[in-house]
Design a protein around this motif. Structure first.
Motif, PDB file in Angstrom:
ATOM      1  N   GLN A  25     -66.510 -12.546  42.797  1.00 44.07           N
ATOM      2  CA  GLN A  25     -65.351 -13.343  42.393  1.00 44.07           C
ATOM      3  C   GLN A  25     -65.720 -14.821  42.278  1.00 44.07           C
ATOM      4  N   ALA A  26     -66.459 -15.330  43.279  1.00 53.31           N
ATOM      5  CA  ALA A  26     -66.880 -16.735  43.250  1.00 53.31           C
ATOM      6  C   ALA A  26     -67.824 -16.995  42.079  1.00 53.31           C
ATOM      7  N   ILE A  27     -68.766 -16.085  41.850  1.00 50.33           N
ATOM      8  CA  ILE A  27     -69.735 -16.256  40.766  1.00 50.33           C
ATOM      9  C   ILE A  27     -69.035 -16.284  39.410  1.00 50.33           C
ATOM     10  N   GLU A  28     -68.058 -15.400  39.204  1.00 49.60           N
ATOM     11  CA  GLU A  28     -67.333 -15.364  37.929  1.00 49.60           C
ATOM     12  C   GLU A  28     -66.572 -16.673  37.693  1.00 49.60           C
ATOM     13  N   ARG A  29     -65.988 -17.244  38.755  1.00 50.28           N
ATOM     14  CA  ARG A  29     -65.283 -18.522  38.612  1.00 50.28           C
ATOM     15  C   ARG A  29     -66.262 -19.634  38.217  1.00 50.28           C
ATOM     16  N   VAL A  30     -67.406 -19.655  38.866  1.00 49.56           N
ATOM     17  CA  VAL A  30     -68.400 -20.697  38.578  1.00 49.56           C
ATOM     18  C   VAL A  30     -68.891 -20.580  37.140  1.00 49.56           C
ATOM     19  N   LEU A  31     -69.167 -19.352  36.702  1.00 52.49           N
ATOM     20  CA  LEU A  31     -69.651 -19.151  35.332  1.00 52.49           C
ATOM     21  C   LEU A  31     -68.594 -19.516  34.295  1.00 52.49           C
ATOM     22  N   ALA A  32     -67.307 -19.460  34.734  1.00 56.04           N
ATOM     23  CA  ALA A  32     -66.213 -19.864  33.832  1.00 56.04           C
ATOM     24  C   ALA A  32     -65.937 -21.367  33.926  1.00 56.04           C
ATOM     25  N   ASP A  33     -66.803 -22.112  34.616  1.00 53.76           N
ATOM     26  CA  ASP A  33     -66.703 -23.572  34.737  1.00 53.76           C
ATOM     27  C   ASP A  33     -65.449 -23.995  35.508  1.00 53.76           C
ATOM     28  N   GLU A  34     -65.087 -23.219  36.515  1.00 51.28           N
ATOM     29  CA  GLU A  34     -63.888 -23.510  37.307  1.00 51.28           C
ATOM     30  C   GLU A  34     -64.286 -23.969  38.708  1.00 51.28           C
ATOM     31  N   ILE A  52     -77.231 -17.564  42.302  1.00 53.79           N
ATOM     32  CA  ILE A  52     -77.261 -16.658  41.146  1.00 53.79           C
ATOM     33  C   ILE A  52     -76.750 -17.357  39.885  1.00 53.79           C
ATOM     34  N   PRO A  53     -75.589 -18.062  39.917  1.00 56.59           N
ATOM     35  CA  PRO A  53     -75.185 -18.817  38.721  1.00 56.59           C
ATOM     36  C   PRO A  53     -76.236 -19.836  38.271  1.00 56.59           C
ATOM     37  N   ALA A  54     -76.955 -20.427  39.243  1.00 56.71           N
ATOM     38  CA  ALA A  54     -77.985 -21.411  38.880  1.00 56.71           C
ATOM     39  C   ALA A  54     -79.040 -20.816  37.953  1.00 56.71           C
ATOM     40  N   LEU A 135     -73.917 -27.437  37.431  1.00 54.65           N
ATOM     41  CA  LEU A 135     -73.150 -27.066  38.627  1.00 54.65           C
ATOM     42  C   LEU A 135     -73.495 -28.003  39.779  1.00 54.65           C
ATOM     43  N   LEU A 136     -72.468 -28.418  40.506  1.00 59.51           N
ATOM     44  CA  LEU A 136     -72.641 -29.185  41.745  1.00 59.51           C
ATOM     45  C   LEU A 136     -72.160 -28.313  42.893  1.00 59.51           C
ATOM     46  N   ALA A 137     -73.074 -27.914  43.761  1.00 61.58           N
ATOM     47  CA  ALA A 137     -72.727 -27.087  44.917  1.00 61.58           C
ATOM     48  C   ALA A 137     -72.728 -27.960  46.167  1.00 61.58           C
TER      49      ALA A 137
END
Length: 600
Positions: A25-34, A52-54, A135-137
């Motif tokens: 769920q978190a990965i999908e949000r990140v990939l959607a730029d949210e 993983i998104p990185a 991405l900024l983590a």
């Protein structure tokens, strides 16, 4: 499609065949730029939510991390998995910083770890603006909240960073310890929508919590460590002096301990930390300066030999046990004198009155945790806003077979005394009245004339004060206020006073072995891992965690393809270490056959 690619990377790079709860769920949000806030318990797999998104996003992922040790560990682990990552911090010179920025701009690394203080430099931000950042983590995101237990001013500037970066990257904030108030603060500061939080709950199903009260702590510790000296563990204390005292005491017992605190020189601290990470000295005695940056997965126990300042700190530090998912223990050795030490720390701090008041309230909650007879895991989860839980069935309170003694009469004496003192005083004075103390203050206030004066005289003030903590933890009394909280009787306490409800309390706890280690194959694999770790200058858990060695031991793979199916074995690790561990398994199998039939 994105989800399928993420699952492939999970298997290929990290050796896992499915995501844990909340990760996808978190990965999908990140990939959607949210913008996203991830709240997961320690060991829950937070780092994969940005790692993983990185690997899927174009350009660079910048990871804000508070400690140098944390950066180095994570970068080493990523590189060992065949993932290009690096860090920039004060341990490297400006030439090396320029080289690593060049690598990032050229796409030679996918993750760049930096300290939050870096963003206070306009020059550094300008240099990052020459790089495509997707991405900024922000790791340990609770540090951004003034309501968090580890607030750091350097984190405040991070709220403006996405706008200062030319690419305006999405933000993912991650933490293991956030009360509802802290989570709300993080979301507001980092512009994360209310529906942008992925919260998997705070329960750690592999952790067993235990509170030990009223015992000789040194004796308990020595017995426990003697039973568990082949396991890795951390012992936390509140002061440097206590680190040194315990280190001397336990070293004389020939136990494999080392130490860590801010008063030691850098070289000695670094060496001791390495000895702990490499299992040369598997037991670390430390102040809370140690641990936030430690990803060591095979810590089997965390013991707090002195009470910490609040439940958030306790849960974060206790959570360093069992990061690999195997059964582990978190033990609190509680004595009232340690509470007074924390009071002293609060009084001596530079915090304003409001923050001190908050710290006193948090310390009260810690005392209640230490004195409750309810499920310890449930107590913690309720504190973090998770109310719909069942008893864990693993903690010392759930498993306590001691007989519950009816203490209703003593409870009524305490509650009655609080009422007769008009609910205007705190624990110490109530305990003095009940014990029949003859101090000047009691006489001057004419409290000797109360009908409850001396009503519990056979007991000491310390015993009565501990009993008051028990009643407060049980919800029969409420403690209100800051440094000197006053006691009042709750509706539950009123029911006890009226004889409508009874109160029961369980009446020293013996040390025990934390986990069984009678698996000869597992021990043989641990030895191989230790040798590889020394050769490769990596902590053993970075080669493979205990959980993966346990799986090898039980499933006994015969081929490299079988080995790839083991949880935690990715392709990079298989290429490096697969055949070595297969050979070790075959050697162990031959030894087992020979032992069973020496004439065979």
């Amino acid at each position: 499609m994105a989800h399928a690619e993420a699952a492939h990377i999970l298997q290929e790079k990290f050796g896992y065949d499915h995501f844990r709860t909340g990760q996808d769920q978190a990965i999908e949000r990140v990939l959607a730029d949210e913008n996203t806030l991830v709240v997961m318990p320690t060991g829950g797999g937070k780092s994969l939510c940005y790692q993983i998104p990185a690997l899927m996003l174009p350009g660079l992922t910048v990871v804000v991390s508070p400690l140098i040790a944390l950066m180095k560990d994570q970068v080493d682990a990523l590189n060992d998995n065949g993932i290009p990552a690096t860090f920039i911090n004060s341990s490297i010179d400006f030439r090396e910083i320029d080289e690593r920025l060049r690598q990032a701009a050229a796409g030679e690394v996918k993750l760049l770890y930096v300290a939050p203080e870096r963003f206070e430099s306009e020059q550094f931000v300008d240099e990052l603006n020459d790089i495509k950042i997707s991405l900024l983590a922000i790791d340990e995101a609770h540090c951004i909240s003034q309501w968090g237990h580890d607030f750091r001013p350097s984190y405040l500037s991070l709220a403006a960073v996405p706008e200062r970066l030319a690419s305006h990257p999405a933000v993912i904030a991650l933490t293991a310890t956030a009360t509802p108030r802290v989570a709300q603060d993080i979301r507001q500061r980092l512009h994360i929508p209310d529906d942008g939080m992925v919260n998997t709950g705070f329960a750690r199903d592999n952790l067993s919590f235990q509170v030990v009260r009223g015992q000789d702590e040194d004796r308990y510790l020595a017995e426990y460590l003697k039973l568990n000296q082949d396991q890795s563990g951390i012992i936390y204390v509140s002061t440097r002096k206590e680190v040194e005292r315990l280190y001397t005491f336990l070293s004389r017992k020939k136990l494999p301990v080392t130490r860590y605190h801010a008063g030691m020189n850098d070289a000695e601290r670094a060496q001791n930390q390495e000895d702990f990470l490499f299992d040369r000295s598997p037991i670390m005695i430390a102040t809370n300066a140690f641990g936030m940056g430690i990803d060591k997965s095979n810590v089997r126990f965390v013991i707090h030999a002195q009470v910490p300042k609040d439940l958030e700190s306790y849960y974060q530090e206790a959570g360093r046990a069992g990061r690999d998912g195997l059964p582990s223990e978190a033990i609190l050795l509680f004595k009232p004198a340690d509470v007074q030490l924390q009071h002293f720390f609060i009084e001596q701090s530079d915090a304003d009155t409001a923050h001190k008041h908050l710290q006193y309230q948090k310390l009260q909650t810690m005392v209640q945790y230490a004195n409750t007879d309810d499920c310890l895991q449930q107590f913690i989860l309720r504190y973090f806003g998770q109310n719909d839980t069942s008893p864990c069935g693993r903690c010392s309170n759930c498993l306590d077979q001691r007989e519950a003694v009816d203490v209703t009469t003593d409870a009524q004496k305490v509650l009655s005394c609080v009422v007769r003192m008009h609910e205007r005083f705190g624990k110490s004075l109530v305990a003095q009245v009940l014990a029949g103390s003859n101090v000047q203050r009691i006489r001057e206030m004419r409290l000797t004339e109360l009908s409850t004066y001396g009503l519990m005289r056979p007991q000491s003030q310390k015993e009565i004060a501990t009993f008051i903590d028990f009643l407060t933890a049980g919800g029969f009394l409420a403690a209100r206020g800051g440094q000197y909280p006053t006691l009042s009787v709750t509706p539950a306490g009123v029911a006890v006073l009226k004889g409508e409800e009874t109160v029961h309390r369980k009446t020293a706890v013996r040390a025990h072995q934390s986990v069984s280690t009678d698996d000869a194959t597992f021990e043989a694999l641990r030895l191989v891992r230790r040798q590889l770790a020394e050769e490769n200058k990596l902590p053993p858990y970075m080669i493979f965690p205990d959980q993966t060695l346990k799986a090898m031991s039980s499933e006994k793979p015969q081929t490299l393809m079988d080995m790839l199916a083991i949880k935690g074995v990715g392709e990079a690790k298989l290429d490096k270490y697969g055949q070595i561990f297969l050979d070790a398994l075959n050697d162990q199998a031959k030894q087992t056959v020979h032992a069973a039939d020496p004439n065979g």
